[in-house]
Design a protein around this motif. Structure first.
Motif, PDB file in Angstrom:
ATOM      1  N   VAL A 172       0.831  -1.203   0.000  1.00 41.95           N
ATOM      2  CA  VAL A 172       0.000   0.000   0.000  1.00 41.95           C
ATOM      3  C   VAL A 172       0.866   1.254   0.000  1.00 41.95           C
ATOM      4  O   VAL A 172       0.624   2.199  -0.758  1.00 41.95           O
ATOM      5  N   GLY A 173       1.881   1.284   0.860  1.00 45.28           N
ATOM      6  CA  GLY A 173       2.788   2.424   0.898  1.00 45.28           C
ATOM      7  C   GLY A 173       2.706   3.210   2.186  1.00 45.28           C
ATOM      8  O   GLY A 173       3.631   3.940   2.524  1.00 45.28           O
ATOM      9  N   VAL A 174       1.594   3.087   2.904  1.00 44.76           N
ATOM     10  CA  VAL A 174       1.422   3.788   4.171  1.00 44.76           C
ATOM     11  C   VAL A 174       1.148   2.762   5.258  1.00 44.76           C
ATOM     12  O   VAL A 174       0.779   1.616   4.978  1.00 44.76           O
ATOM     13  N   SER A 175       1.320   3.176   6.517  1.00 43.96           N
ATOM     14  CA  SER A 175       1.086   2.266   7.631  1.00 43.96           C
ATOM     15  C   SER A 175      -0.404   1.940   7.744  1.00 43.96           C
ATOM     16  O   SER A 175      -1.255   2.695   7.244  1.00 43.96           O
ATOM     17  N   PRO A 176      -0.751   0.827   8.399  1.00 44.02           N
ATOM     18  CA  PRO A 176      -2.178   0.537   8.596  1.00 44.02           C
ATOM     19  C   PRO A 176      -2.909   1.679   9.297  1.00 44.02           C
ATOM     20  O   PRO A 176      -4.045   2.007   8.926  1.00 44.02           O
ATOM     21  N   LYS A 177      -2.277   2.288  10.280  1.00 44.57           N
ATOM     22  CA  LYS A 177      -2.925   3.375  11.009  1.00 44.57           C
ATOM     23  C   LYS A 177      -3.195   4.555  10.094  1.00 44.57           C
ATOM     24  O   LYS A 177      -4.288   5.147  10.126  1.00 44.57           O
ATOM     25  N   HIS A 178      -2.214   4.918   9.261  1.00 50.09           N
ATOM     26  CA  HIS A 178      -2.435   6.074   8.381  1.00 50.09           C
ATOM     27  C   HIS A 178      -3.421   5.722   7.277  1.00 50.09           C
ATOM     28  O   HIS A 178      -4.212   6.575   6.855  1.00 50.09           O
ATOM     29  N   TYR A 179      -3.400   4.475   6.820  1.00 49.86           N
ATOM     30  CA  TYR A 179      -4.405   4.070   5.840  1.00 49.86           C
ATOM     31  C   TYR A 179      -5.805   4.258   6.418  1.00 49.86           C
ATOM     32  O   TYR A 179      -6.711   4.758   5.738  1.00 49.86           O
ATOM     33  N   ALA A 180      -5.999   3.834   7.674  1.00 49.35           N
ATOM     34  CA  ALA A 180      -7.311   3.967   8.303  1.00 49.35           C
ATOM     35  C   ALA A 180      -7.709   5.431   8.427  1.00 49.35           C
ATOM     36  O   ALA A 180      -8.880   5.780   8.221  1.00 49.35           O
ATOM     37  N   ARG A 181      -6.750   6.300   8.747  1.00 52.22           N
ATOM     38  CA  ARG A 181      -7.056   7.735   8.838  1.00 52.22           C
ATOM     39  C   ARG A 181      -7.502   8.275   7.482  1.00 52.22           C
ATOM     40  O   ARG A 181      -8.483   9.013   7.380  1.00 52.22           O
ATOM     41  N   ILE A 182      -6.777   7.905   6.425  1.00 52.44           N
ATOM     42  CA  ILE A 182      -7.147   8.366   5.084  1.00 52.44           C
ATOM     43  C   ILE A 182      -8.527   7.827   4.699  1.00 52.44           C
ATOM     44  O   ILE A 182      -9.360   8.556   4.150  1.00 52.44           O
ATOM     45  N   ALA A 183      -8.777   6.553   4.994  1.00 51.87           N
ATOM     46  CA  ALA A 183     -10.064   5.956   4.640  1.00 51.87           C
ATOM     47  C   ALA A 183     -11.212   6.680   5.340  1.00 51.87           C
ATOM     48  O   ALA A 183     -12.267   6.924   4.737  1.00 51.87           O
ATOM     49  N   ARG A 184     -11.012   7.061   6.599  1.00 49.94           N
ATOM     50  CA  ARG A 184     -12.073   7.764   7.324  1.00 49.94           C
ATOM     51  C   ARG A 184     -12.321   9.146   6.726  1.00 49.94           C
ATOM     52  O   ARG A 184     -13.471   9.564   6.548  1.00 49.94           O
ATOM     53  N   VAL A 185     -11.249   9.866   6.413  1.00 48.48           N
ATOM     54  CA  VAL A 185     -11.406  11.205   5.843  1.00 48.48           C
ATOM     55  C   VAL A 185     -12.070  11.129   4.470  1.00 48.48           C
ATOM     56  O   VAL A 185     -12.963  11.927   4.146  1.00 48.48           O
ATOM     57  N   ARG A 186     -11.681  10.171   3.660  1.00 53.82           N
ATOM     58  CA  ARG A 186     -12.314  10.021   2.345  1.00 53.82           C
ATOM     59  C   ARG A 186     -13.789   9.643   2.489  1.00 53.82           C
ATOM     60  O   ARG A 186     -14.621  10.040   1.667  1.00 53.82           O
ATOM     61  N   HIS A 187     -14.108   8.895   3.520  1.00 48.10           N
ATOM     62  CA  HIS A 187     -15.503   8.561   3.796  1.00 48.10           C
ATOM     63  C   HIS A 187     -16.302   9.824   4.108  1.00 48.10           C
ATOM     64  O   HIS A 187     -17.425  10.002   3.628  1.00 48.10           O
ATOM     65  N   ILE A 188     -15.724  10.721   4.895  1.00 50.99           N
ATOM     66  CA  ILE A 188     -16.396  11.989   5.208  1.00 50.99           C
ATOM     67  C   ILE A 188     -16.613  12.794   3.926  1.00 50.99           C
ATOM     68  O   ILE A 188     -17.690  13.359   3.705  1.00 50.99           O
ATOM     69  N   LEU A 189     -15.605  12.845   3.052  1.00 49.46           N
ATOM     70  CA  LEU A 189     -15.693  13.628   1.827  1.00 49.46           C
ATOM     71  C   LEU A 189     -16.807  13.128   0.913  1.00 49.46           C
ATOM     72  O   LEU A 189     -17.436  13.913   0.198  1.00 49.46           O
ATOM     73  N   THR A 190     -17.055  11.837   0.915  1.00 46.51           N
ATOM     74  CA  THR A 190     -18.046  11.276  -0.002  1.00 46.51           C
ATOM     75  C   THR A 190     -19.419  11.088   0.635  1.00 46.51           C
ATOM     76  O   THR A 190     -20.421  11.011  -0.078  1.00 46.51           O
ATOM     77  N   ARG A 191     -19.488  11.016   1.967  1.00 49.31           N
ATOM     78  CA  ARG A 191     -20.745  10.673   2.628  1.00 49.31           C
ATOM     79  C   ARG A 191     -21.383  11.829   3.391  1.00 49.31           C
ATOM     80  O   ARG A 191     -22.472  11.684   3.932  1.00 49.31           O
ATOM     81  N   ARG A 192     -20.706  12.981   3.442  1.00 52.62           N
ATOM     82  CA  ARG A 192     -21.255  14.111   4.167  1.00 52.62           C
ATOM     83  C   ARG A 192     -22.613  14.504   3.588  1.00 52.62           C
ATOM     84  O   ARG A 192     -22.772  14.667   2.385  1.00 52.62           O
ATOM     85  N   SER A 193     -23.608  14.637   4.464  1.00 47.68           N
ATOM     86  CA  SER A 193     -24.949  15.015   4.047  1.00 47.68           C
ATOM     87  C   SER A 193     -25.511  16.028   5.031  1.00 47.68           C
ATOM     88  O   SER A 193     -25.335  15.877   6.247  1.00 47.68           O
ATOM     89  N   PRO A 194     -26.208  17.078   4.545  1.00 41.78           N
ATOM     90  CA  PRO A 194     -26.832  18.034   5.457  1.00 41.78           C
ATOM     91  C   PRO A 194     -27.827  17.385   6.409  1.00 41.78           C
ATOM     92  O   PRO A 194     -28.119  17.919   7.478  1.00 41.78           O
ATOM     93  N   ALA A 195     -28.340  16.216   6.023  1.00 41.05           N
ATOM     94  CA  ALA A 195     -29.310  15.538   6.875  1.00 41.05           C
ATOM     95  C   ALA A 195     -28.655  14.847   8.071  1.00 41.05           C
ATOM     96  O   ALA A 195     -29.346  14.427   8.997  1.00 41.05           O
ATOM     97  N   MET A 196     -27.336  14.716   8.053  1.00 39.34           N
ATOM     98  CA  MET A 196     -26.614  14.043   9.133  1.00 39.34           C
ATOM     99  C   MET A 196     -25.797  15.064   9.908  1.00 39.34           C
ATOM    100  O   MET A 196     -25.066  15.859   9.315  1.00 39.34           O
ATOM    101  N   SER A 197     -25.909  15.055  11.214  1.00 39.04           N
ATOM    102  CA  SER A 197     -25.133  15.988  12.031  1.00 39.04           C
ATOM    103  C   SER A 197     -23.668  15.574  12.023  1.00 39.04           C
ATOM    104  O   SER A 197     -23.317  14.429  11.727  1.00 39.04           O
TER     105      SER A 197
END
Length: 245
Positions: A172-197
């Protein structure tokens, strides 16, 4: 592997979001100059002024294919953009030589023809282990399952945390911990909705709370979530095509 094509000028400015994927990019500038680059995983976001390109075709490499195709482990490519022909692998040099003279519409068919023969046969057990690890540490958009921690993932996969870190560095190129951080941030970027706080989004993404999410998002994106989604972005920076992050 997936491909994406872009023609014309992007909107200004544009954002490179964190991305744990290695890419091969074939781009043509208005002058007619063409180059083929390997773009390594991005650990943090960067913001750039727009740059006009006549065409840009991007191949996203599946985790685990960097070494057999490019001759280097993924960890050696993190934060870098390198001419494909400068890499040590004979595979990489032949691929670059074949791509450079092609018109944009011929790039994808050429890749589909030549790549299967240039990739080493996969280690099925290693590939399966990597797929399971990536899934375990990524938020699941369908069932709302939060990602596992590195320790939980290693235990569930029957490997040590050290083995898991070595697997991620190579494939992958990054540590498991940093991969998880990136995955969470990318999830926010794609799943953010005004209907969700923000608090609901934080919990569904695997954060302890909203403040944890805000701190992590700021660390990787340069601004907190509320600023990013309202267009209050960091100052743009010129692209540095051959630097190391």
């Amino acid at each position: 592997m997936t491909t994406a094509s872009v023609d014309g000028a992007p909107r200004a400015p544009f954002t490179h979001v964190p991305d744990p994927v290695t890419r091969v990019v074939v781009r043509t500038e208005p002058s007619g100059r063409r180059d083929v680059l390997v773009i390594g995983p991005r650990t943090r976001a960067s913001y750039h002024p727009s740059k006009h390109l006549d065409s840009c075709v991007q191949l996203r490499l599946r985790a685990g294919t960097a070494r057999p195709l490019l001759g280097v482990p993924a960890v050696d490519l993190v934060g870098r953009a390198i001419p494909l022909g400068d890499l040590p692998s004979a595979h990489a040099r032949r691929l670059a030589a074949g791509l450079l003279p092609l018109e944009p519409e011929s790039v994808v068919p050429h890749l589909a023809e030549v790549l299967p023969g240039r990739l080493a046969p996969p280690d099925d057990s290693r590939a399966a282990l990597l797929r399971r690890a990536l899934a375990a540490m990524s938020p699941d958009p369908d069932d709302g399952r939060p990602p596992e921690s590195v320790g939980e993932s290693a235990h569930g996969l029957g490997v040590s945390e050290r083995q898991l870190r070595n697997l991620f560095a190579e494939d992958v190129g990054v540590s498991p911990k940093h991969y998880a951080r990136i995955a969470r941030v990318r999830h926010i970027l794609t799943r953010r909705s005004p209907a969700m706080s923000w608090a609901e989004l934080a919990v569904s993404t695997g954060y302890y709370d909203q403040s944890h999410m805000t701190a992590d998002f700021r660390a990787l994106m340069g601004v907190p979530p509320a600023s990013f989604f309202t267009g209050r972005l960091p100052a743009v920076q010129p692209c540095q095509a051959f630097g190391r992050a």
